[in-house]
Design a protein around this motif. Structure first.
Motif, short mmCIF file in Angstrom:
data_model
loop_
_atom_site.label_atom_id
_atom_site.label_comp_id
_atom_site.label_asym_id
_atom_site.label_seq_id
_atom_site.Cartn_x
_atom_site.Cartn_y
_atom_site.Cartn_z
N LEU A 6 -1.20 10.75 8.00
CA LEU A 6 -1.35 9.86 6.85
C LEU A 6 -2.66 9.08 6.88
CD1 LEU A 6 2.29 8.43 6.71
CD2 LEU A 6 1.31 10.32 5.38
N GLY A 7 -3.45 9.28 7.93
CA GLY A 7 -4.74 8.62 8.01
C GLY A 7 -4.61 7.11 8.01
N GLU A 8 -5.46 6.43 7.22
CA GLU A 8 -5.49 4.97 7.23
C GLU A 8 -4.29 4.36 6.53
OE1 GLU A 8 -8.23 4.32 3.21
OE2 GLU A 8 -9.08 3.97 5.20
N ARG A 9 -3.43 5.17 5.91
CA ARG A 9 -2.22 4.65 5.27
C ARG A 9 -1.08 4.47 6.26
NH1 ARG A 9 -3.22 1.86 0.77
NH2 ARG A 9 -5.34 2.53 0.31
N ALA A 10 -1.21 5.05 7.46
CA ALA A 10 -0.28 4.78 8.56
C ALA A 10 -0.97 3.78 9.48
CB ALA A 10 0.07 6.05 9.31
N ILE A 11 -0.40 2.61 9.61
CA ILE A 11 -1.04 1.55 10.37
C ILE A 11 -0.13 1.09 11.51
CG2 ILE A 11 -2.40 0.76 8.39
CD1 ILE A 11 -0.36 -1.55 8.11
N VAL A 12 -0.72 0.40 12.47
CA VAL A 12 0.03 -0.24 13.54
C VAL A 12 -0.23 -1.74 13.43
CG1 VAL A 12 -0.02 1.77 15.04
CG2 VAL A 12 -1.89 0.10 15.18
N ASP A 28 2.45 1.45 -0.21
CA ASP A 28 1.01 1.31 0.02
C ASP A 28 0.65 1.70 1.46
OD1 ASP A 28 0.63 0.33 -2.55
OD2 ASP A 28 0.99 -1.74 -1.93
N TYR A 29 1.50 1.29 2.39
CA TYR A 29 1.27 1.58 3.81
C TYR A 29 2.60 1.86 4.50
CZ TYR A 29 -3.38 -0.54 3.31
OH TYR A 29 -4.66 -0.83 2.92
N VAL A 30 2.51 2.61 5.60
CA VAL A 30 3.62 2.72 6.54
C VAL A 30 3.18 2.00 7.81
CG1 VAL A 30 5.04 4.25 7.93
CG2 VAL A 30 4.45 4.89 5.60
N LEU A 31 3.88 0.93 8.14
CA LEU A 31 3.61 0.18 9.37
C LEU A 31 4.48 0.77 10.47
CD1 LEU A 31 2.52 -2.13 11.10
CD2 LEU A 31 4.18 -3.65 9.99
N GLU A 73 0.04 10.62 -1.26
CA GLU A 73 -0.05 10.84 -2.69
C GLU A 73 -1.10 9.88 -3.22
OE1 GLU A 73 3.65 10.55 -4.70
OE2 GLU A 73 4.52 12.34 -3.74
N ASP A 74 -2.32 10.39 -3.42
CA ASP A 74 -3.46 9.56 -3.81
C ASP A 74 -3.65 8.47 -2.75
OD1 ASP A 74 -3.86 11.07 -6.14
OD2 ASP A 74 -2.34 9.90 -7.21
N ASP A 75 -3.51 7.22 -3.13
CA ASP A 75 -3.70 6.12 -2.18
C ASP A 75 -2.38 5.54 -1.72
OD1 ASP A 75 -6.46 6.26 -2.20
OD2 ASP A 75 -6.64 4.93 -3.94
#
Length: 464
Positions: free
Chosen positions: A155-161, A262-265, A241-243
């Motif tokens: 997920l790139g930058e959309r998967a965050i910690v 928007d994000y997956v933490l 899906e897009d952003d």
């Protein structure tokens, strides 16, 4: 290439490494501190302190929305400026980090090396491309990093910690939190109270560190009142899906859900930082995670003059435990082979939610069935809690049937962080529940709820 011959090399300048360095030096050893990343501990940069700053903002927002039941009416809606929230979090975080950096940089240059360390063999380290260190003893205090399952890595930058949350300039609209551990619960509630739409997806029914079935069940109800919580979710797909991120998951009943965020933490735990050390070049025995097999009391790896401290050993990944382990490892490395076991403090765990979650001493799941009795109190009708409209919570305290000693507690309730310290001190002093009840309880305070639980368990014990 510079060559350095030293008594003790400490790898990592964090919450365990700095105390290890100081302890070894105080014991008379020649020591060098090696750090490959930026100075400043995990706690100060991306852990304890920035998370509490975010939580403090969330508590302010929640308090502002919760005045009407007291007859205090705030005209208009509470407005949360995400940019202002995050600006203060980062500003104060940087201040805390600055203190740690200053305390590290006052160490003389000749006792500090910047660069990642790799083992060439059991006693030789290569630091960056500039220094070869011949060390008689080594302390590994390299800390840990968030674990991101393969599903989310794409997920790139959309998967965050959690580290990434504190780099935000503004708050997002909608976030999925994967994992219901301490970090997930704290950040999930904070974001929800700051106006972010939050969905938490647990996998194994966890509620932070809790193991007592009744307390866990109560905790799930409290969490669900704040945001959507699926404690037994099975995520089947995570796609970009897009952003945005599209998640498909099943709940405990097997029903399928799909939603976009928007994000997956990802708060799926942390893993010791061992990958860069090239431990395969040593004769150290490694476990399945690649961590040297060590004695949890002495922190020594087998019979080798190598000691593992702090989050790198993953025994008790808490700041005060890391500091204690660092000091012990540093002293043992300096005195080797005169190695002494670490005397650990009473176990204590706190989750900074509202109501708070805490555990002290033995967990319910670790106690032998039939060996203990349970005292209970509900905070729903507890006097001071009700006065403050913070009357949600359930506490269980455990007492040994034979010795009558307090052995542990698990609970969710107001002021849990403070009550936890009282109980940890009582445990470390090996008090019986009878003696605990002779201690003063002021009126009206939340701690009177603890007294109720203690009275409840004493009533079940045979007459002393």
């Amino acid at each position: 290439m510079m060559t350095l011959h030293i008594d003790v090399a400490v790898i990592g300048a964090g919450s365990a490494g700095l105390p290890a360095f100081r302890a070894a030096k105080a014991a008379g050893a020649s020591v060098v501190l090696i750090e490959g990343g930026a100075y400043g501990t995990t706690c100060a940069r991306v852990g304890c302190m920035p998370s509490k700053l975010l939580i403090a903002a969330a508590e302010a927002a929640h308090a502002a929305r919760s005045t009407a039941p007291f007859g205090v009416h705030v005209d208009g809606a509470v407005r949360i400026d995400g940019r202002e929230v995050m600006a203060r979090v980062k500003r104060e975080r940087d201040r805390f980090v600055g203190f740690v950096v200053e305390s590290t940089e006052i160490i003389p240059d000749e006792e500090r090396l910047i660069g990642y360390a790799q083992f060439i063999d059991d006693n030789v380290l290569q630091v960056g491309d500039h220094t070869r260190v011949y060390a008689e003893r080594v302390v590994i205090a390299t800390g840990s990093s968030p674990y991101v399952p393969v599903m989310y890595q794409a997920l790139g930058e959309r998967a965050i910690v959690n580290d990434d949350v504190f780099a935000w300039d503004d708050l997002p609209r909608k976030v999925a939190v994967v994992g219901a551990g301490v970090i997930g619960l704290e950040l999930g509630q904070a974001l929800a109270w700051l106006g972010v739409e939050v969905t938490m997806l647990g996998a194994r029914g966890r509620v932070g560190p809790l193991s007592d079935p009744a307390i866990k069940a109560y905790g799930r109800k409290v969490i669900n009142d704040v945001f959507h919580f699926e404690p037994h979710a099975q995520v089947e797909a995570a796609t970009l899906e897009d952003d945005s991120v599209h998640l498909r998951y099943r709940d405990s009943a097997g029903d399928l859900h799909e939603d976009t965020f928007d994000y997956v933490l990802v708060t799926a735990g942390r893993r010791p930082n061992m990958d860069r050390l090239a431990l395969h070049n040593t004769t150290l025995e490694l476990d399945a995670r690649g961590v040297p097999v060590f004695d949890p009391l002495t922190l020594q790896a087998g019979t080798h003059p190598v000691f593992i401290a702090g989050d790198a050993n993953d025994v008790l990944p808490l700041l005060h435990e890391a500091a204690d382990e660092g000091r012990s490892a540093g002293e043992n490395a300096a005195r080797f082979p005169d190695v002494k076991p670490l005397e650990r403090r009473a176990p204590i765990s706190v989750v900074f939610t509202e109501p708070g979650i805490a555990m002290v001493g033995a967990r319910h799941s670790d106690l032998a069935a039939g060996s203990f009795l349970t005292g209970e109190v509900s905070f729903e009708d507890q006097g001071r809690s009700r006065v403050m409209l913070r009357n949600r919570g359930l506490m269980h305290v455990y007492a040994d049937k034979v010795t009558r000693r307090f052995v542990g507690a698990e609970w969710i309730g107001p002021d849990a962080e403070h009550i936890a310290h009282l109980l940890a001190w009582a445990l470390q002093m090996k008090l019986t529940v009878d003696v605990m009840l002779t201690m003063p309880f002021y009126h009206p305070v939340v701690e009177e709820g603890l007294r109720t639980a203690l009275r409840n368990v004493v009533a079940q014990l045979p007459n002393a």
